[in-house]
Scaffold this motif. Structure first.
Motif, PDB file in Angstrom:
ATOM      1  N   ASN A 130      22.197  43.453  47.884  1.00 30.24           N
ATOM      2  CA  ASN A 130      21.831  42.168  48.464  1.00 30.24           C
ATOM      3  C   ASN A 130      21.008  41.353  47.129  1.00 30.24           C
ATOM      4  N   VAL A 131      21.521  41.563  45.785  1.00 26.00           N
ATOM      5  CA  VAL A 131      20.911  40.937  44.465  1.00 26.00           C
ATOM      6  C   VAL A 131      21.614  39.753  44.184  1.00 26.00           C
ATOM      7  N   ASN A 132      21.156  38.724  43.949  1.00 23.64           N
ATOM      8  CA  ASN A 132      21.836  37.517  43.550  1.00 23.64           C
ATOM      9  C   ASN A 132      22.069  37.488  41.898  1.00 23.64           C
ATOM     10  N   MET A 133      23.224  37.236  41.531  1.00 18.02           N
ATOM     11  CA  MET A 133      23.445  37.094  40.289  1.00 18.02           C
ATOM     12  C   MET A 133      23.603  35.652  39.625  1.00 18.02           C
ATOM     13  N   LYS A 134      22.997  35.703  38.401  1.00 14.98           N
ATOM     14  CA  LYS A 134      23.141  34.198  37.670  1.00 14.98           C
ATOM     15  C   LYS A 134      24.375  34.316  36.774  1.00 14.98           C
ATOM     16  N   SER A 135      24.786  35.390  36.198  1.00 15.08           N
ATOM     17  CA  SER A 135      25.839  35.275  35.236  1.00 15.08           C
ATOM     18  C   SER A 135      26.307  36.618  35.172  1.00 15.08           C
ATOM     19  N   ILE A 136      27.418  36.730  34.929  1.00  8.95           N
ATOM     20  CA  ILE A 136      28.230  38.144  34.506  1.00  8.95           C
ATOM     21  C   ILE A 136      29.172  37.916  33.240  1.00  8.95           C
ATOM     22  N   HIS A 137      29.179  38.769  32.256  1.00  9.49           N
ATOM     23  CA  HIS A 137      30.031  38.850  31.103  1.00  9.49           C
ATOM     24  C   HIS A 137      30.432  40.114  30.784  1.00  9.49           C
ATOM     25  N   ILE A 138      31.788  40.313  30.766  1.00 17.29           N
ATOM     26  CA  ILE A 138      32.369  41.706  30.661  1.00 17.29           C
ATOM     27  C   ILE A 138      33.508  41.669  29.478  1.00 17.29           C
ATOM     28  N   ASP A 139      33.241  42.347  28.301  1.00 14.89           N
ATOM     29  CA  ASP A 139      34.478  42.448  27.578  1.00 14.89           C
ATOM     30  C   ASP A 139      35.111  43.615  27.401  1.00 14.89           C
ATOM     31  N   SER A 140      36.366  43.781  27.193  1.00 18.93           N
ATOM     32  CA  SER A 140      37.091  45.214  26.767  1.00 18.93           C
ATOM     33  C   SER A 140      37.664  45.202  25.937  1.00 18.93           C
ATOM     34  N   SER A 141      37.539  46.265  25.342  1.00 15.34           N
ATOM     35  CA  SER A 141      38.400  46.568  23.787  1.00 15.34           C
ATOM     36  C   SER A 141      38.735  47.937  23.505  1.00 15.34           C
ATOM     37  N   ASN A 142      39.895  48.364  23.615  1.00 12.96           N
ATOM     38  CA  ASN A 142      40.235  49.837  23.430  1.00 12.96           C
ATOM     39  C   ASN A 142      39.931  50.858  24.530  1.00 12.96           C
TER      40      ASN A 142
END
Length: 740
Positions: free
Chosen positions: A690-702
């Motif tokens: 029950n936690v609010n998120m302001k932003s999420i950024h995920i990068d994937s490589s190899n």
């Protein structure tokens, strides 16, 4: 006790007598009766000044100056005069009955001058001046006159840090902050790297004890692995160096725990990825017939025949030494496990300077003396504009304590040394102040660039200028060097001063044509009307032309026409002043914790934007001159600076219960990429926790993902619970809070 060489009776308890005799016996220049007598006389003077006083540790106070003298003698290697000054360094500050004149009459002008530089400033009555910063300025200003002042002060601070456990916690935090902000970087800048490392680690231990213990545990767990790697290097190099007839020793030099912690935090990497935590330092005895640099390269060739060298890792700091005098040939090699490790190659002379700076040199040769004088003068050149505000002065000096530098060239091929990150504008100010003021750009390696272009080593720069160009406030963001920043600050201050004077004249002229009063009440109304913070800013806007005479006339008429109306409004309808909108009535004191209870209405304090503290964090509260309080994480660089510059305006934070109000925090994740990983993350964060998120950024490589998530949490406990939950998700390798 009677000293056998001088036949002088030494006063004091046996513990104190034994400590002084040890100092005398360790002193290589105290073999004569005359020199020994000087030190004993200084001791007796200090003994009488501190008689009956005890340190917080319970031992006689005189033990402190004796231990400082021992550090001056054995770890910095200074002479008889410095040992005397170390013994006397607190007599004027701690005994009101002793003056500098008394010291001069007894021990001479030179000793009195050094003691003056070591004595704290106490006679400041102007509230706008900062005693801590003024004391630092006084101390730093002594460097060009007598380098021994700062060297003895560093010895004094080192012993204070070694015995810091005897102090109250709030004083420990302030002392640790001062040390991290001023003394440790200064020791490094002066080449006293061994002392610098110890100051950093002792400060780290008291400033952030939990982080210190965690890192210490990680380091101890990998001790055996490092020892095995070190022995492997020694065993493989021993026969090679023996066949070459090289006399040498190999030692391990560790980074300080604090520097390691900073590197891990800034780069978001684990301890295992710090390849130079322990550097292998190969120290050789040079042969007279060859230059030290050539001998370094011969040993480099022998090492790289046995070990694989990392391409591009070679650093020749023998040809281009660091600003603190450090010289070495450095290369990264692959160890037996396939990891990169740093190796430094130094002559015996270079190794001595690497730990003690140029203060370790005896100065018995004319060329050595001139080299040392040149080094001291280079420090003195940085103390520009000593008339500035003490806090500005301290910040400017801090800017000069660089560990990384670049070397660039003028059009005629002259080498110029600048701090890493310098721009074309920094280069222009280095050449000449007026060239900086009129800089419009440059040709770097014959290519046209703007003045904010960041320079790299080996660049050749031709500055382009125009007399019609003048600096503005935005230029401050285009420079990093203290010389450029100070020159711009002074220019901008002069512009503001001229604008204020002109603005005041214009305001009076407009007022006289309208026949309105210009009392303080009217000026305050105009300040509010034109959205200025004070009358100085108002005058500056008028003088700069941002407020024209027509707007000023309208403003005068508006504030004067509303005066009568305001007076008729009953006080019960008037809004409360923000100055009185404080729900906390507790008295602020640096001697006791500042309590923060959960409240949505309290406007007496705010959480800083630089480090985003949350309830439960080890934090400090800083009360500014206007009475407003800001909360910082104790590990925040700004908190360290505030402790160093405003120690008596800083208090430890004590948190009450916090369950409702939400605070921003960020976490970093790393793991094996797979389908639905983002869905599972958001499911845990939003639904389960029950936690609010302001932003999420995920990068994937190899096949590896890295992510940053900004969330709202009520406290540190809530954040830790979330992190524990996220770590249980399959494939996640690390989850860490992003600090500062």
């Amino acid at each position: 006790m009677i000293d056998k060489i001088t036949n002088i009776k030494i006063e004091g308890e046996k513990q104190v007598q034994d400590a002084l005799i040890e100092v005398l016996d360790l002193c290589p220049r105290c073999r004569t009766k005359e020199q020994r007598t000087l030190i004993i006389n200084a001791y007796h003077f200090a003994y009488e000044a501190h008689k009956g006083l005890k340190r917080k540790t319970g031992e006689p106070f005189i033990m402190h100056p004796i231990e400082v003298a021992k550090i001056v003698l054995t770890e910095i290697r200074l002479g008889v005069t410095s040992v005397m000054c170390a013994l006397l360094h607190d007599v004027v500050e701690d005994n009101e009955e002793i003056s500098l004149e008394d010291v001069e009459n007894k021990f001479g002008k030179q000793v009195a001058s050094i003691i003056d530089g070591l004595t704290k400033i106490t006679n400041i009555y102007d509230d706008e001046q900062n005693v801590q910063a003024e004391t630092f300025r006084k101390m730093l200003m002594s460097i060009p006159q007598d380098i021994r002042v700062i060297l003895i002060k560093l010895a004094d601070r080192l012993h204070n840090m070694r015995t810091l456990d005897g102090m109250e916690e709030n004083r420990q935090i302030v002392k640790a902050g001062e040390t991290l902000y001023v003394y440790a970087p200064l020791a490094r800048r002066l080449g006293l790297n061994k002392i610098g490392r110890e100051l950093e680690d002792l400060s780290f231990k008291h400033h952030l004890p939990d982080d210190y213990k965690k890192l210490l545990q990680i380091i101890k767990s990998s001790e055996e692995k490092r020892e095995k790697n070190f022995n492997n290097f020694q065993d493989r190099m021993r026969p090679i160096l023996k066949r070459s007839g090289i006399k040498y020793e190999i030692i391990g030099i560790r980074k300080s725990l604090y520097a390691t912690w900073i590197k891990m935090r800034e780069r978001q990497i684990p301890f295992d990825e710090i390849h130079n935590f322990q550097t292998m330092r190969l120290i050789f005895d040079p042969k007279i017939r060859d230059s030290e640099r050539m001998q370094c390269y011969r040993i480099f060739a022998l090492i790289t025949e046995e070990f694989t060298a990392k391409k591009g890792s070679l650093q020749d700091l023998v040809k281009n030494p660091k600003a603190n005098g450090f010289e070495a040939l450095i290369v990264d090699i692959m160890d037996y496990e396939g990891n990169w490790k740093e190796v430094q190659i130094l002559s015996r002379r270079m190794a001595d300077i690497a730990e003690r700076g140029y203060s370790s040199e005896k100065g018995d040769k004319e060329e050595k003396l001139s080299e040392r004088e040149k080094w001291i003068q280079s420090i003195g050149d940085q103390l520009i504009n000593p008339e500035s505000n003490a806090l500005d002065f301290l910040d400017n000096f801090k800017l000069n304590i660089y560990t990384s530098e670049i070397y660039v060239f003028t059009p005629l091929g002259k080498i110029v040394k600048l701090p890493k990150g310098s721009t074309v504008l920094d280069f222009a100010f280095h050449i000449h102040t007026q060239l900086g003021f009129h800089c419009i750009g440059a040709k770097v390696n014959k290519k046209l660039v703007n003045r904010s272009h960041v320079l790299n080593s080996a660049d050749q720069i031709e500055v382009l200028d125009s007399v019609s160009t003048l600096p503005d406030k935005s230029w401050m963001n285009q420079v990093v060097s203290a010389r450029a920043k100070t020159s711009l600050k002074n220019s901008l201050k002069k512009q503001i001063k001229d604008n204020v004077q002109q603005g005041e004249i214009i305001l009076k002229e407009v007022q006289s044509t309208l026949d309105f009063e210009t009392d303080q009440a009217s000026i305050n109304k105009l300040v509010k009307y034109f959205h200025s913070k004070d009358k100085r800013e108002l005058y500056n806007k008028i003088g700069k032309g941002l407020i024209g005479t027509e707007e000023l006339t309208k403003g005068f008429r508006t504030v004067n026409s509303t005066s009568l109306f305001e007076n008729l409004i009953p006080s019960i309808f008037k809004s409360k002043s923000s100055d009185n909108n404080h729900s906390i009535n507790q008295e602020f004191s640096h001697k006791k914790p500042f309590l923060i209870e959960e409240s949505v209405e309290d406007t007496s304090y705010s959480f800083s934007e630089c480090c985003h503290p949350i309830p439960g964090d080890k934090s400090i509260a800083y009360k500014n001159p206007n009475g407003y309080i800001t909360i910082h994480q104790i590990s925040c660089p700004n908190a360290i600076k505030l402790n160093a510059e405003h120690g008596k305006s800083v208090a430890k934070v004590q948190w009450g219960s916090h369950l409702l109000t939400q605070h921003l925090s960020s976490i970093h994740l790393k793991g094996i990429d797979r389908k639905k990983i983002v869905h599972e993350l958001t499911e845990v964060i939003s639904t389960q926790m029950n936690v609010n998120m302001k932003s999420i950024h995920i990068d994937s490589s190899n096949g590896i993902y890295n992510g940053n998530i900004t969330i709202y949490v009520s406290s540190l406990n809530a954040l830790n619970s979330l992190i524990s939950k996220l770590k249980k998700i399959s494939g996640i390798k690390t989850v860490e809070r992003i600090k500062n």
